[in-house]
Design a protein around this motif. Sequence first.
Motif, mmCIF file in Angstrom:
data_model
loop_
_atom_site.group_PDB
_atom_site.id
_atom_site.type_symbol
_atom_site.label_atom_id
_atom_site.label_comp_id
_atom_site.label_asym_id
_atom_site.label_seq_id
_atom_site.Cartn_x
_atom_site.Cartn_y
_atom_site.Cartn_z
ATOM 1 N N MET A 1 74.374 30.322 86.654
ATOM 2 C CA MET A 1 73.228 30.224 87.459
ATOM 3 C C MET A 1 73.375 29.483 88.872
ATOM 4 O O MET A 1 73.869 28.247 88.683
ATOM 5 C CB MET A 1 72.002 29.406 86.962
ATOM 6 N N LYS A 2 72.979 30.200 89.958
ATOM 7 C CA LYS A 2 73.423 29.555 91.144
ATOM 8 C C LYS A 2 72.039 28.636 91.659
ATOM 9 O O LYS A 2 70.891 28.934 91.443
ATOM 10 C CB LYS A 2 73.321 30.721 92.521
ATOM 11 N N GLN A 3 72.289 27.438 92.260
ATOM 12 C CA GLN A 3 71.610 26.465 92.576
ATOM 13 C C GLN A 3 70.359 26.953 93.624
ATOM 14 O O GLN A 3 69.418 26.825 93.354
ATOM 15 C CB GLN A 3 72.254 25.416 92.842
ATOM 16 N N GLU A 4 70.780 27.851 94.574
ATOM 17 C CA GLU A 4 70.110 28.196 95.327
ATOM 18 C C GLU A 4 68.993 29.283 94.975
ATOM 19 O O GLU A 4 68.118 29.529 95.662
ATOM 20 C CB GLU A 4 70.799 28.788 96.823
ATOM 21 N N ALA A 5 69.287 29.576 93.846
ATOM 22 C CA ALA A 5 68.522 30.763 93.148
ATOM 23 C C ALA A 5 67.247 30.238 92.593
ATOM 24 O O ALA A 5 66.455 30.691 91.883
ATOM 25 C CB ALA A 5 69.292 31.606 92.191
ATOM 26 N N ILE A 6 67.190 28.807 92.517
ATOM 27 C CA ILE A 6 66.278 28.121 91.740
ATOM 28 C C ILE A 6 65.342 27.346 92.893
ATOM 29 O O ILE A 6 65.757 26.631 93.744
ATOM 30 C CB ILE A 6 67.009 27.119 90.767
ATOM 31 N N GLN A 7 63.869 27.310 92.444
ATOM 32 C CA GLN A 7 62.794 26.841 93.355
ATOM 33 C C GLN A 7 61.686 25.886 92.298
ATOM 34 O O GLN A 7 61.675 26.306 91.017
ATOM 35 C CB GLN A 7 62.086 27.791 93.955
ATOM 36 N N LEU A 8 61.507 24.948 92.810
ATOM 37 C CA LEU A 8 60.443 24.041 91.934
ATOM 38 C C LEU A 8 58.757 24.588 92.877
ATOM 39 O O LEU A 8 58.797 24.576 93.709
ATOM 40 C CB LEU A 8 60.829 22.572 92.301
ATOM 41 N N ARG A 9 58.087 24.432 91.575
ATOM 42 C CA ARG A 9 56.719 24.533 92.271
ATOM 43 C C ARG A 9 55.748 23.851 91.313
ATOM 44 O O ARG A 9 55.958 23.585 90.328
ATOM 45 C CB ARG A 9 56.172 26.201 91.993
ATOM 46 N N ILE A 10 54.322 23.293 91.890
ATOM 47 C CA ILE A 10 53.595 22.701 91.131
ATOM 48 C C ILE A 10 52.247 23.574 91.245
ATOM 49 O O ILE A 10 51.926 24.152 92.316
ATOM 50 C CB ILE A 10 53.334 21.514 92.029
ATOM 51 N N ILE A 11 51.816 23.475 90.121
ATOM 52 C CA ILE A 11 50.523 24.236 90.061
ATOM 53 C C ILE A 11 49.305 23.421 89.361
ATOM 54 O O ILE A 11 49.584 22.388 88.766
ATOM 55 C CB ILE A 11 50.620 25.626 88.937
ATOM 56 N N ASP A 12 48.165 23.745 89.803
ATOM 57 C CA ASP A 12 47.045 22.875 89.694
ATOM 58 C C ASP A 12 46.225 23.458 88.493
ATOM 59 O O ASP A 12 45.082 22.924 88.122
ATOM 60 C CB ASP A 12 45.966 22.411 90.904
ATOM 61 N N ALA A 13 46.675 24.440 87.773
ATOM 62 C CA ALA A 13 46.016 25.257 86.706
ATOM 63 C C ALA A 13 47.002 26.021 85.964
ATOM 64 O O ALA A 13 47.907 26.896 86.600
ATOM 65 C CB ALA A 13 44.909 25.756 87.251
ATOM 66 N N LEU A 14 46.957 25.548 84.602
ATOM 67 C CA LEU A 14 47.755 26.527 83.965
ATOM 68 C C LEU A 14 47.582 28.005 83.778
ATOM 69 O O LEU A 14 48.577 28.869 83.705
ATOM 70 C CB LEU A 14 47.866 26.371 82.417
ATOM 71 N N SER A 15 46.446 28.391 84.134
ATOM 72 C CA SER A 15 45.935 29.877 84.225
ATOM 73 C C SER A 15 46.888 30.603 85.428
ATOM 74 O O SER A 15 46.920 31.750 85.424
ATOM 75 C CB SER A 15 44.422 30.168 84.449
ATOM 76 N N ASP A 16 47.601 29.703 86.125
ATOM 77 C CA ASP A 16 48.383 30.357 87.328
ATOM 78 C C ASP A 16 49.745 30.730 86.716
ATOM 79 O O ASP A 16 50.353 31.773 87.500
ATOM 80 C CB ASP A 16 48.836 29.435 88.268
#
Length: 298
Positions: A1-16
């Motif tokens: 798995m290429k590192q550049e293919a991975i992104q982090l995201r924060i969500i403020d509701a699990l329904s997202d």
Amino acid sequence: MKQEAIQLRIIDALSDVAESDWNPLLASDSGPFLKYAFLNALEKTGCVGGNTGWQVAHLLVEDSNSGLLGAMPLYLKQHSYGEFVFDWAWAQAYEQNGMPYYPKALSAIPFTPVRGPRLLVSPHADKGVIQEILVSGLKTLVTQNGLSSAHVLFPENDELGVLKQQGFMLRDSVQFHWHNEGYQDFEQYLANLTMKRRKNIRRERAAVESHQISYRHIPGEIAVASDWNFFYRCYENTYIEHRSSPYLTEDCIQLLGSSMPENFHLIIATQNERPIASSLLVVDKPNATAYGRYWGAI
């Protein structure tokens, strides 16, 4: 798995996130508390989020197509209630030195001191890589937002290594778990105790019977709204008698009962055909485990 293919995201509701994407992150022994239905019920009924002091900030690891590779249940806390790990002394030390302790980052199951995975990884992803990204992302969140600290409560033992490698300190606590050593019934269990303990337990049980108290066992699948309503009255009363407020709302209990009934078992005590007390077990049938979580009387 290429590192550049991975992104982090924060969500403020699990329904997202879709339930069909979240639940596959859970191993078969993860238990019921990490299920989408459980965490989402807490958010949907206002037990967390809003002005509760539990700001939802779940951390996700996704591929370039927004496919979910990993996640961490995460909250920004404005207090230390509902954690069952007491860090008031740390908060006081911060205050005495003129520094804010809150908000802090907390990876845990709200109001639930049960061990389980906190670094959730898709079975199709590299577990080690995703775990490292999640912990690194947590640390970045703390740094970029000027938070006092990050806490990961009741993680699995195999997650401790990556946490320690990234500078986390271990905090030990003690819990007592009962294991069924092949007992076929209660009498067989009593037979393993000392005579004094057997005598005391039998006397206590006889005292209950003398008050003509009986019990109804109600699997979640057949519990009705009135059963959940009575349970909640008992649960709420426990807090009222201790001059406190319940963490869960009746709407939450009703929603949990309808969305994941297979994971609940109600016990209602009656006297002279009148219900007087109740308790709620959270059950994990595949792993033969029961959690005695809530109870009360009226």
